[in-house]
Write a protein that holds these residues in place. Structure first.
Motif, short mmCIF file in Angstrom:
data_model
loop_
_atom_site.label_atom_id
_atom_site.label_comp_id
_atom_site.label_asym_id
_atom_site.label_seq_id
_atom_site.Cartn_x
_atom_site.Cartn_y
_atom_site.Cartn_z
N UNK A 110 17.76 15.66 41.49
CA UNK A 110 17.76 16.14 40.11
C UNK A 110 16.90 15.19 39.30
N UNK A 111 15.79 15.66 38.79
CA UNK A 111 14.86 14.82 38.03
C UNK A 111 14.86 15.32 36.59
N UNK A 112 15.68 14.70 35.73
CA UNK A 112 15.82 15.15 34.36
C UNK A 112 15.08 14.27 33.36
N UNK A 113 14.85 13.03 33.71
CA UNK A 113 14.19 12.10 32.79
C UNK A 113 13.40 11.08 33.61
N UNK A 114 12.44 10.38 32.99
CA UNK A 114 11.64 9.39 33.72
C UNK A 114 12.51 8.32 34.35
N UNK A 115 12.13 7.92 35.58
CA UNK A 115 12.83 6.87 36.32
C UNK A 115 11.99 5.59 36.26
N UNK A 116 12.61 4.49 35.76
CA UNK A 116 11.91 3.21 35.69
C UNK A 116 12.00 2.54 37.06
N UNK A 117 10.82 2.24 37.67
CA UNK A 117 10.83 1.76 39.06
C UNK A 117 10.27 0.35 39.21
N UNK A 118 9.36 -0.07 38.35
CA UNK A 118 8.75 -1.40 38.47
C UNK A 118 8.68 -2.02 37.08
N UNK A 119 8.97 -3.33 36.99
CA UNK A 119 8.90 -4.06 35.72
C UNK A 119 7.90 -5.20 35.87
N UNK A 120 6.88 -5.19 35.01
CA UNK A 120 5.87 -6.26 35.00
C UNK A 120 6.18 -7.18 33.84
N UNK A 121 6.70 -8.35 34.15
CA UNK A 121 7.10 -9.29 33.10
C UNK A 121 5.99 -10.30 32.87
N UNK A 122 5.53 -10.38 31.62
CA UNK A 122 4.45 -11.31 31.28
C UNK A 122 5.03 -12.66 30.90
N UNK A 123 4.29 -13.70 31.17
CA UNK A 123 4.72 -15.04 30.75
C UNK A 123 4.43 -15.27 29.28
N UNK A 124 3.77 -14.29 28.64
CA UNK A 124 3.43 -14.45 27.23
C UNK A 124 4.58 -13.91 26.38
N UNK A 125 5.11 -14.71 25.41
CA UNK A 125 6.18 -14.19 24.54
C UNK A 125 5.66 -13.15 23.58
N UNK A 126 6.58 -12.65 22.72
CA UNK A 126 6.19 -11.63 21.77
C UNK A 126 5.07 -12.15 20.87
N UNK A 127 4.21 -11.25 20.32
CA UNK A 127 3.04 -11.68 19.55
C UNK A 127 3.39 -12.65 18.45
N UNK A 128 2.64 -13.74 18.39
CA UNK A 128 2.82 -14.78 17.39
C UNK A 128 1.99 -14.43 16.15
N UNK A 129 2.30 -15.03 14.99
CA UNK A 129 1.54 -14.69 13.78
C UNK A 129 0.19 -15.37 13.72
N UNK A 130 -0.53 -15.48 14.85
CA UNK A 130 -1.89 -16.02 14.87
C UNK A 130 -2.85 -14.88 15.19
N UNK A 131 -4.02 -14.92 14.51
CA UNK A 131 -4.96 -13.81 14.68
C UNK A 131 -5.57 -13.80 16.07
#
Length: 680
Positions: free
Chosen positions: A583-604
């Protein structure tokens, strides 16, 4: 960086008269907060002036960048390598990496006997750091001119007269005093910031403060509330009373204490009053004191600043009379009077009253002067009978509903065990007030009589397709399940099909140079090698399973320009086994690519991470989205369309780091996806 500070300091003289707070004070506040590593974009403002806010933020950012650059220089000096700064790509890491690598350039120039003044087209700050690290290792640098500044031919005239040096001249070449360095014009000397270059000798717990030609070390301490730090690095008490910084009211007097102050009232209260913490006089209620001020048989009345006493007049209520001494009220025993109101029934005296008493089950009616029957079933505050209550003259009796019998106490009801007469064809269970017929496993009660058991065809039930993972076979009173001929075995629960891990059992046919990867219903023989100019990172064993992650990082040969310009920093391989989703009702999350970069900083110049699927997206069945989890950027690969196995594909993913619209570098992830023929 230094040019920005010079511009701000120049503005101080122009705008000093426009704001009560000078730009020097604004810049100093920003530097102090930068030394404490505060967020330079959200500093508490010390002035409403926009120019002051800019000075605070820029001076704070300069100190933070200087500290970060100093850390990179120290790493180059201590470790001789900048490899420890390759794991992340934040703005702070880029600054530290630049200073570290530029310092290594200066040291390399000194070791090869080259000039400390780089001819490479590097930035201004890189050139300053490179020259400082080069000069730092040369003996008598400030006393000798560099080799490339020697005159080409002897001159009979005094060469220093035409040199125009601002400090010292040696054989026509300008040199600077200790703590200074030559500018690009080779004549003018400018101060060396020993704090930025890490050339100071300050100890832990001290911070370096640059001065012209030298520096000083200031101890970092916190004096706490009520104290201030003197020029001698000592904590001294602040006299809030003398400075007028206290908050005592006009009617209070300020008294200084160590680290604080106290407010004492100016006025004193008279007799009958007490003074509160604010100095106000509050009346004392003498009547509520432990030892009352009035004599016996007197009442106390409080007045402002005093009290008054008044003699009590005794007035006894109904059921009481005054004693012979006239001091207190005593109870009247109405039952002692033969002419009481009980008319011969039992009389019970009570404090201040009395009551008449009839025998059990009756109550005295004061109007009719007779004992009347009590309806216990209706008037009892509690429940007398467990089931049914019936009133009788002077008492009551209990009865039970169907399925129960009266207990020995004649009040509660006991359950009847109907199963003793065996009314069911298989199993009987007595329940409270009735009974229930049950069938053994694999049978069900007949809808006709509710007591006969019939066989259940579990495989024919509407949910029969979910009883067994693969095939269902009905048997009398039961059923059994089977699995595909190869790759699966029946689980201990007798229903589910359990994958056989050929890699663990050793029943695979992979060679020694290959790695066995188990998939649902089979296995795959995998072999991964790093491409040219890449080396394997971490564990180099060739085994690959669901938890393994094979990563190759770029390792260019010296002077390989094309390799250095290749934006791909790493390439990796991982494998995953997926079922054919029933039964395929919604997208299945299969792989997670985790970056070593944190959330965007307030630098341009902070890089933006862009994920992309390059190859292997069969029937566009997969996509990749980006989201934020726990402050980190994560690329989530999803299966958005159903795939009926067996299907295998290699999904080639790219993790692009984009700065100002340009891809600075990228990582390639190859996900080997194997979709099984079955859903289990």
């Amino acid at each position: 960086m230094d040019l920005c500070v010079i511009v701000l300091l120049s503005l101080c003289g122009l705008l000093r008269g426009q704001d009560p707070v000078s730009l020097d004070d604004c810049c100093k506040d920003g530097k102090d907060r930068g030394q404490e590593s505060q967020d330079c974009t959200s500093l508490p403002l010390i002035s409403e002036s926009t120019t002051c806010r800019i000075a605070q933020e820029q001076c704070c950012a300069t100190v933070l960048d200087d500290n970060i650059c100093t850390g990179g220089i120290n790493m180059a000096k201590d470790q001789g390598s900048c490899d420890g700064l390759l794991s992340t790509s934040t703005c702070e890491t880029k600054t530290a990496k630049m200073c570290c690598e530029c310092c290594l350039l200066g040291r390399a120039a000194q070791e090869r006997g080259l000039s400390c003044d780089l001819t490479l087209a590097v930035g201004y700050q890189c050139g300053v750091v490179s020259r400082a690290c080069c000069v730092d290792r040369l003996p008598n640098t400030l006393a000798k001119p560099t080799p490339d500044l020697q005159p080409d031919a002897p001159n009979t005239e005094d060469p220093c007269e035409a040199a125009g040096c601002t400090q010292r001249c040696v054989n026509g070449t300008c040199v600077c005093l200790e703590g200074y360095k030559l500018k690009a014009d080779r004549k003018t000397c400018e101060d060396i910031n020993e704090c930025v270059l890490g050339a100071h000798q300050c100890r832990p717990g001290e911070r370096c403060i640059n001065t012209l030609g030298t520096y000083r070390c200031q101890r970092q301490i916190s004096c706490g509330t009520g104290y201030e730090l003197t020029d001698a690095n000592q904590c001294e008490d602040i006299d809030e009373c003398e400075m007028g910084t206290h908050n005592c009211a006009a009617e209070m007097v300020c008294q200084n204490s160590a680290g604080s102050f106290r407010c004492r009232p100016r006025m004193q209260c008279g007799e009958g009053f007490i003074q509160d913490a604010l100095g106000s006089c509050i009346d004392i209620n003498e009547c509520v004191s432990v030892t009352g001020p009035c004599p016996a048989r007197h009442m106390c009345f409080n007045t402002v600043g005093s009290f008054s006493c008044q003699r009590q007049s005794v007035n006894c209520g109904r059921g009481y009379h005054l004693n012979a001494q006239g001091t207190r009220c005593s109870d009247i025993d109405e039952c002692a009077d033969a002419d009481n109101s009980c008319d011969g029934h039992g009389c019970i005296n009570q404090v201040g009253s009395y009551r008449c008493e009839c025998r059990t089950g009756f109550i005295f009616n004061s109007i009719t002067r007779s004992c009347e029957d009590i309806n216990e079933c209706r008037n009892s505050p509690g429940r007398l009978c467990a089931h049914k209550c019936e009133n009788v003259l002077g008492s009551y009796k209990c009865s039970c509903t169907t399925g129960f019998k009266l207990a020995a106490d004649a009040r509660n009801c006991d359950d009847l065990n109907e199963c003793e007469s065996a009314p069911c064809s298989q199993e009987c269970a007595n329940v409270y007030g009735s009974y229930q017929c049950y069938c053994r496993r694999g049978y069900q009660l007949s809808d006709v009589d509710g007591i006969t058991c019939e066989d259940i065809d579990e495989c024919a039930l509407p949910t029969g397709g979910h009883i067994c993972s693969y095939r269902c076979h009905n048997t009398p009173g039961s059923f059994h399940c089977t699995c595909p001929a190869t790759g699966y075995t029946l689980a201990p629960n007798g229903r589910s099909c359990q994958d056989i891990d050929e890699c663990v059992t050793g029943t695979h046919a992979c060679t020694e140079s290959q790695s066995c990867f188990n998939i649902q219903g089979g296995y795959k023989c995998l072999s991964f090698d790093c491409p040219a100019n890449y080396r394997r990172s971490g564990d180099t064993r060739p085994r690959v399973d669901r938890a393994d992650f094979i990563r190759c990082v770029k390792a260019c040969q010296p002077n390989d320009i094309s390799c250095a310009l290749d934006p791909i920093l790493s390439t990796s391989h991982t494998a995953i086994s997926l079922p054919t989703f029933r039964e395929f009702n919604k997208p299945e999350e299969i792989v997670f690519l985790r970056s070593s970069t944190p959330s965007p900083l307030p630098h341009m110049d902070s890089p933006e991470i862009v994920y992309d699927i390059l190859e292997g997206n069969v029937q566009n069945s997969f996509d990749i989205i980006k989201r934020l989890e726990h402050g980190m950027i994560v690329g989530v690969v999803r299966q958005v369309k159903p795939l009926v196995g067996p299907v295998s594909t290699v999904l080639k993913l790219a993790m692009n780091y984009v700065t100002n619209g340009v891809v600075s570098h990228r990582n390639i992830i190859n996900v080997h996806i194997y979709v099984s023929e079955f859903w289990f």
